[in-house]
Design a protein around this motif. Structure first.
Motif, mmCIF file in Angstrom:
data_model
loop_
_atom_site.group_PDB
_atom_site.id
_atom_site.type_symbol
_atom_site.label_atom_id
_atom_site.label_comp_id
_atom_site.label_asym_id
_atom_site.label_seq_id
_atom_site.Cartn_x
_atom_site.Cartn_y
_atom_site.Cartn_z
ATOM 1 N N VAL A 79 42.784 12.542 11.395
ATOM 2 C CA VAL A 79 41.442 13.118 11.445
ATOM 3 C C VAL A 79 40.600 12.278 12.400
ATOM 4 O O VAL A 79 40.579 11.059 12.338
ATOM 5 C CB VAL A 79 40.799 13.186 10.034
ATOM 6 N N TRP A 80 39.959 12.969 13.341
ATOM 7 C CA TRP A 80 39.103 12.305 14.318
ATOM 8 C C TRP A 80 37.716 12.921 14.253
ATOM 9 O O TRP A 80 37.564 14.150 14.240
ATOM 10 C CB TRP A 80 39.670 12.472 15.730
ATOM 11 N N VAL A 81 36.703 12.067 14.200
ATOM 12 C CA VAL A 81 35.317 12.529 14.239
ATOM 13 C C VAL A 81 34.885 12.594 15.693
ATOM 14 O O VAL A 81 34.908 11.586 16.410
ATOM 15 C CB VAL A 81 34.391 11.586 13.451
ATOM 16 N N GLU A 82 34.504 13.780 16.140
ATOM 17 C CA GLU A 82 34.129 13.980 17.536
ATOM 18 C C GLU A 82 32.928 13.110 17.908
ATOM 19 O O GLU A 82 31.912 13.098 17.194
ATOM 20 C CB GLU A 82 33.792 15.450 17.777
ATOM 21 N N THR A 83 33.052 12.370 18.996
ATOM 22 C CA THR A 83 31.979 11.496 19.461
ATOM 23 C C THR A 83 31.773 11.697 20.962
ATOM 24 O O THR A 83 32.645 12.220 21.663
ATOM 25 C CB THR A 83 32.321 10.007 19.216
ATOM 26 N N ILE A 84 30.627 11.225 21.432
ATOM 27 C CA ILE A 84 30.333 11.385 22.860
ATOM 28 C C ILE A 84 31.154 10.416 23.703
ATOM 29 O O ILE A 84 31.256 10.576 24.918
ATOM 30 C CB ILE A 84 28.829 11.170 23.136
ATOM 31 N N GLU A 85 31.756 9.407 23.055
ATOM 32 C CA GLU A 85 32.529 8.415 23.802
ATOM 33 C C GLU A 85 33.853 8.960 24.308
ATOM 34 O O GLU A 85 34.445 8.396 25.233
ATOM 35 C CB GLU A 85 32.798 7.169 22.939
#
Length: 275
Positions: free
Chosen positions: A36-42
């Motif tokens: 599971v990955w939390v979408e980030t601007i990085e």
């Protein structure tokens, strides 16, 4: 609770290590694996998805007949999104890298790791990227103190000992210099009850009692003495006001300073019980 192992992904080396150990555990308990990955601007979403698809292809080959997949979620705060997802999914186990894209010294876990472990209602195994996959899980450290919740972690220790039949459970009774005699007597009583519990199940164990003014350092010193492979703790080890807001001192120090994998059990865990 399902038999899925959830891996918190941030694409750091420690996260990849967490994925590797998750596949090993999944094969032992016959469970699926999900990243599971939390979408980030990085990180670009398409790039992240492509990497996780590659992980599914490569790690899936090592998974014995079960499934590996991933999910991308959104949230303003990484740890809040992770915890919400974890507590909804109720996986068998969560595995997370203890350091990585956090900007912290390598001895210290990042804020997202802490908060995820603290707020999760299921056990979380934190792994550092230097985990030695060539060494079998021989020694599981089981610290026991005077708190009422301390023995809730014993069933999980039993689970891991059965996953790795060659392992020995190292019971460590912790006496704080601040404890009065009734509390010290309680630690001895708890240690004896754990010994009885393990003995009836035919599991290998040893028992030791240590007194110190810093139970974290004492635990880690003992872990080094026996060449430990994992330490199992409760997230709310000490009854202090700080526990209302973040990990108690023992748990926080342990996850920060331990070079060994740390399995953290929450007293809030559904079905948690004392022996």
């Amino acid at each position: 609770m399902n038999r899925e192992i959830l891996v918190c992904m941030d694409f750091s080396n420690s996260a990849v290590t967490a994925l590797r150990i998750s596949v090993d555990i999944a094969n032992r308990v016959d469970s699926d694996v999900k990243m599971v990955w939390v979408e980030t601007i990085e990180k670009d979403r398409d790039e992240a998805e492509a990497i996780m698809k590659d992980f599914c292809a490569s790690f899936g080959k090592a998974l014995n007949g079960k499934n590996i997949g991933f999910e991308i979620i959104k949230g303003k705060k990484v740890h809040s999104a992770l915890v919400k997802f974890i507590n909804q999914e109720k996986p068998y186990l969560v595995v997370i890298g203890a350091n990585g894209n956090s900007g912290y010294d390598e001895r210290f876990a990042g804020a997202n790791t802490f908060k995820t472990i603290n707020d999760s209602n299921v056990p979380v195994l934190s792994i550092r990227e230097n985990f030695d996959f060539n060494k079998p899980l021989d020694n599981i450290i089981l610290p026991i103190d005077s708190t009422e919740e301390t023995r809730q972690k014993v069933p999980w220790v039993v689970d891991f000992a059965r996953m790795f039949p060659q392992s020995t459970i190292r019971i460590l009774g912790l006496l704080s210099y601040k404890n009065n005699k009734p509390l010290k007597d309680l630690v001895y009583k708890y240690v004896e009850s754990v010994e009885d519990f393990l003995s009836k199940r035919g599991l290998r164990y040893t028992a030791d009692i240590r007194e110190s003014d810093n139970v974290t350092l004492t635990t880690l010193e003992y872990a080094k003495e026996v060449n430990a492979d994992m330490v199992v703790i409760m997230t709310e080890q000490e009854k202090t006001l700080s526990n209302l807001f973040f990990l108690g001192p023992y748990a926080q120090q342990m996850i920060n300073l331990s070079s060994y994998p740390v399995l953290a059990i929450s007293p809030r865990q559904t079905g948690a019980y004392s022996i």
